[in-house]
Design an enzyme around this catalytic site. Structure first.
Site, PDB file in Angstrom:
ATOM      1  N   GLY A  66      41.963  40.514  40.759  1.00 12.97           N
ATOM      2  CA  GLY A  66      43.251  41.077  40.377  1.00 12.97           C
ATOM      3  C   GLY A  66      43.594  40.872  38.912  1.00 12.97           C
ATOM      4  O   GLY A  66      44.731  41.066  38.496  1.00 12.97           O
ATOM      5  N   LYS A  67      42.622  40.459  38.114  1.00 13.57           N
ATOM      6  CA  LYS A  67      42.910  40.227  36.698  1.00 13.57           C
ATOM      7  C   LYS A  67      42.933  41.533  35.911  1.00 13.57           C
ATOM      8  O   LYS A  67      43.570  41.626  34.869  1.00 13.57           O
ATOM      9  CB  LYS A  67      41.855  39.281  36.105  1.00 13.57           C
ATOM     10  CG  LYS A  67      41.887  37.876  36.720  1.00 13.57           C
ATOM     11  CD  LYS A  67      40.671  37.053  36.282  1.00 13.57           C
ATOM     12  CE  LYS A  67      40.724  35.635  36.848  1.00 13.57           C
ATOM     13  NZ  LYS A  67      39.476  34.878  36.568  1.00 13.57           N
ATOM     14  N   ILE A  68      42.164  42.503  36.383  1.00 14.96           N
ATOM     15  CA  ILE A  68      42.038  43.781  35.683  1.00 14.96           C
ATOM     16  C   ILE A  68      42.380  44.902  36.651  1.00 14.96           C
ATOM     17  O   ILE A  68      41.949  44.876  37.802  1.00 14.96           O
ATOM     18  CB  ILE A  68      40.582  43.981  35.188  1.00 14.96           C
ATOM     19  CG1 ILE A  68      40.155  42.857  34.251  1.00 14.96           C
ATOM     20  CG2 ILE A  68      40.398  45.340  34.526  1.00 14.96           C
ATOM     21  CD1 ILE A  68      40.825  42.877  32.917  1.00 14.96           C
TER      22      ILE A  68
END
Lengths: 389, 389, 389, 389
Positions: free
Chosen positions: B302-304
């Site tokens: 879920g970082k990008i």
């Protein structure tokens, strides 16, 4: 302040500005680590390697021609007279043909599904893509070309590539394209192009298959070994510098460097090694392979003149980055040289080496001395006075 | 021809010419492998990351300021409004001080005898050299600066660096030098500068030693974590893009990327991840470290934002090569932006995140949904409707 | 729990204990990243590559024999019947001679002064050291050996190495040493040893120098290309698997893999690619070279059977670490196989391929189909039914 | 024979046999390049670093605990008394919790579709997979644990991890599992565990989020810096050796090494640097980062005792390969040591350093001498007699 520091320039770059030229950016902002190595490489090439009549041999590994670097960088360097002879993997020469034959390659992506590519008939070289037909058509071109009568014999690879280059050049002209192919340019400029592994590429594969029919074409590996040594020996014995510009590593790196041991260790002729060494590679030294071996290590073998070790440069970066930068720099900073056309004197230099070898060489163990002190006058060609230890 | 190829541009570069501008060389000749990645990085940065009001966070690792890249590249990018906030190793900020304080570093060599360097009082960072006195004087500068009354409390590192930057700026002015220091420029431009490891550098070491005396200065790590998340959350909730420009990897890479999991996974606020990801590194993915982890892997966390994965770029090359090139390209191709001065709104964005967190967050396990379909309107700040699986 | 995870084993290793066997440590504690790749490599080799009558070709690059790996690992693998044919750089075969001739190499250091080494007559390969006399004596051995009447003709490198191996074996026996040399062992066991670059090593250099005298020895590159393809074709057409065990990369990697395109793309004979691919390398894929090219990329070329891509393993680590571990594992887990003695049937398999080629091949463009669906019965040798796209 | 060679052992390994023990294979067949470095690392660790009462600090970067190396290697080394204190990235400690809490990780694959993983709620660390719930549950565990009254204050990270380790140990016992978690083992064994970047991980993220509620937990970075220096100072001043075992690089490498400059350069106390340096890394030196910086470079900073530079080892290989091998070797070759329980004397050693600092230190510039000659008696704690240059 320690006196040690005084030997070095202060590290204080100016701010980068818009619209800078490549050469100004490199001189102005490439100050440490591999950036500094790249700047040193540019200055070594433009300032020392091509100074005077200095000879420059280039070795090519990695998929450089598929990346378009033949057309963008290597041909311009050759035309400027900055590359005098070449050792290449067969693959770089084979893929060079696609450009010379006007075929299409694509700037794709490395993350495609290879099983689907196989199904679709698409070939992938990391992120370069092209149709399987590109291979099949290039293969057919090679097979048809080598049916010519001039190919019906055993020959060294420089001769083979010279002859093949003529066909590529003709095809370029027919297609109305120019300066797309290294082999075509080498033919025009008389730059000898060798490969150290003549069977190891689709060119060699097609030559081999045709030999199962009636083709008489075969490669004279011995001549390649001796011819490359002869090129270096001739230059050094005439007082010229001999430099190597190594892109990648691999067998071509070894082949371009072994010219010196061939002269010294095998033929018993005194020599001091190549003068300048410039390598761009992603290989690392610590795993022991020749690809990543440092110029220092090459000194221990007599491949590199120990006096010039401080001028040797290894830049650890992808050639797709370093080669365009070096090319742009050198073309900006140095005036073009008249092409040396070494191909034209291939027999003469070969004979010169052969004569010297027959005088100095032996089947028995070679006597040697490793006198690393600088010779007073001249650079080479002196008699071997070494004594066996 | 396979239809697969049609999606990609033909790979047919023009020959390199003398006196080319950096941006033209990159667009013209960087066509495959890391060369192509570098060209994509340049276009991603100039075309998408700084488009509109898009936010750009930079993370810095590797000894970049010792290499002069603070002065040559980072300060010019900051002044052009292309870098809005920064996560740096402490070392890059400490060595930045040498430049701001007018001290001398030298472009040396990596092959010197380190035992002799130690004896001579010369410090080496690969091929960058300077006197041990540079360390001792910089240390004394830090200790003296933080005796000021404004430092006598616990504070986040962005605040600390802002305050310290003022002293550096004053010293620059006194010395008649300018734009040499990232910290001084950040102070002027209101660019928040964080470090993810406040004790891990000579700055942190001096702060720690002074705490054994009577200094009250201490670092508020919690505020750093929340403040960086607040910067990203504020941008995303206002419909702006959030991009990361990662030089190297390490703890700063993790810290700049973890802002999104802090919002989603820990605080329970729905978000989709950073929009654009650009990394220049020598780390490799296969050894499993975060430094070499791909943008794809970051998507799984879920970082990008998964929708933008095709735009993410990793260029595997030394920052001393890539950063000057990217800087020259972006300064040439994009008009400067007005600095955002994020530092000025640090309390406001922090409060905004805190309010949202107190509404959505929980001590218990966070409920989640990972709906990766694109939201219709707006980008974030919507209520969490996920159900526990 | 996501169903995706269920396809994979739980990652929960047991604690390492004292006196563990290599194979137990690898199975028990090598669970992720390159550690896991190494464990997969061990299991692929011992479980699939040498299952039944499966053929295993090994390619060798990097300075492996100087590191002692010929004697410690490669000879034991050959004797166990686990290596059926070999492509090596010339250098690995040349340095193998030192061991077979009882010469002395030393486990030194990579940080010695190379100019002094040159002066002292010491040769360095990273941290391996030996006297210049080792080169000179080995060179003399080669020159003297090839004066024998059996060498006075053109021959493929497998034949050359077989003949040379006999001299090494004799020398070993005379010296009372055994199993020190790959070439001697290959002679005894009938393992064909090729080199893809016959001129590129001190062996090739001495052969070339002697050709300037009266030696008639020359290398038949075409035969090497066709012979290696014939080995693979024979195995595949008999329903056996063909596996490649690639140490390093370089020209030998290409040469061992190109056997399949030689069969399919050049000769027009339908085939699906090698079955199993195992590589230990320090090369990285992103710089585009063949050394670091993944098995996936090889699938797009038809070098590897797409059905077996999930079984392909690349372990990014130094061969001086991976090869002893794999050797110890495989010797522990698998029963020795009777050596295949492929050398003995070299003419027969060559003739078989030649016949098939004369039936299917063409000078014109090869028609092709890339049907990647698994054939129902048999593996190969079926007629080409492809149509030109 | 050159006398240079005589200093080194002959390189002539025995053939590898079936069922060899790890330690025998390493001693017998790891003779050059990184193989030799790994063997040297094993012997340095078992022979010198843990000899007598020598102190061993370990730094951890790279995703080692996700790979199972906490349970397989690090806990066994701690229990054997071979690791006395630890600097870790937060991520390694956070993922260690999954093991201690009995959660499931999977040995997956690096080639899965990350967008689908995101959709499915699967997290990927290269080839290690686990459910998003693992993160959410671990986060909740951290948040609930730190609500305890003992956490309601500012504390150094060693204290924090000690307190948290107690909760993990309790959970392990409740679940009937044991020796799965580094943090639990460290709690039991009194091994201080620091992190150099307390905010940079999901542990720090949860601590930060809770601080937005009513949690009083905060990290005392200054104490971390001084405490780690105190551990080293105490050992050195008692005549013990201090060694560093660096897995990876990054901020923890810097933090473990900076203890010596903290003593010398910042506090003005004479010291000579760590005694033994052992690093396993994939970082390369030439790009200038600290991760790849050599022990030689560390000598120039005073981080490593110049007299012991020949004993320093850097093995360039993936820790998932080197750590199990080193662990198996050391456990086989060395008798367990009684755990030192450094945690128990944390206040005492801190006070000792503080007293010494208050005697020697200064806010002004530190006077220094870099006398690298070996002190006659004792190792440290002598008065600074240096004069300012």
């Amino acid at each position: 302040m320690s006196s040690l520091n005084k030997k070095f320039p202060r590290l204080l770059p100016e701010p980068i500005k818009k619209n800078m030229r490549v050469c100004d950016l490199i001189d102005g902002a490439f100050k440490a680590y591999n950036g500094a190595r790249l700047a040193e490489a540019c200055r070594l090439f433009s300032g020392k390697m091509i100074a005077g009549e200095g000879l420059v041999g280039m070795s090519l590994t990695g998929a450089l021609t598929p990346a378009g670097l033949g057309r963008s960088a290597i041909v311009p360097l050759m035309k400027a007279g900055f590359i005098d002879w070449i050792i290449s993997t067969g693959a770089n020469l084979y893929h060079d043909l696609h450009y010379g034959l006007g075929m299409k390659l694509y700037a794709g992506s490395p993350t495609l599904d290879d099983v689907e590519l196989r199904r679709e008939g698409v070939i992938r070289i990391y992120d370069v893509l092209f149709d399987y037909d590109v291979l099949l058509d290039t293969d057919a071109f090679v097979r048809q070309a080598i049916q010519g009568p001039e190919f019906q014999r055993t020959m060294a690879t420089d001769e083979f590539h010279y002859l093949l280059g003529k066909y590529v050049l003709e095809r370029e002209r027919k297609l109305g394209i120019k300066e797309t192919s290294m082999l075509a340019a080498a033919h025009q400029l008389g730059v000898p192009v060798f490969t150290s592994s003549p069977g190891d590429s689709s060119i060699g594969m097609n030559v081999a298959a045709m030999a199962l029919r009636d083709s008489l074409l075969a490669f004279d590996v011995n001549r390649d070994v001796n011819q490359t040594a002869a090129i270096v020996y001739d230059a050094k014995s005439r007082g010229l510098t001999s430099s190597v510009f190594i892109l990648g590593g691999g067998s071509p790196k070894n082949f371009i460097l072994q010219t010196e041991p061939q002269i010294q260790e095998v033929m018993g002729i005194e020599e001091r090694g190549h003068d300048y060494f410039l390598q761009c590679t992603d290989a690392r030294p610590d795993t022991g392979g020749l690809s990543g071996a440092t110029p220092g290590e090459a000194v221990s073998w007599g491949k590199i003149d120990p006096d010039n070790l401080p001028d040797c440069v290894v830049c650890y970066t992808d050639s797709t980055i370093s080669l365009p930068l070096i090319t742009a720099y050198v073309l900006s900073k140095a005036a073009p040289r008249k092409p040396r056309r070494l191909y034209d004197s291939r027999d003469a230099v070969m004979e010169k080496l052969r004569q010297q070898y027959l005088k100095k060489g032996t089947v028995e163990k070679v006597a040697h001395r490793t006198d690393v002190s600088k010779p007073k006058r001249g650079r080479s060609g002196r008699s071997v006075t070494g004594t066996k230890r």
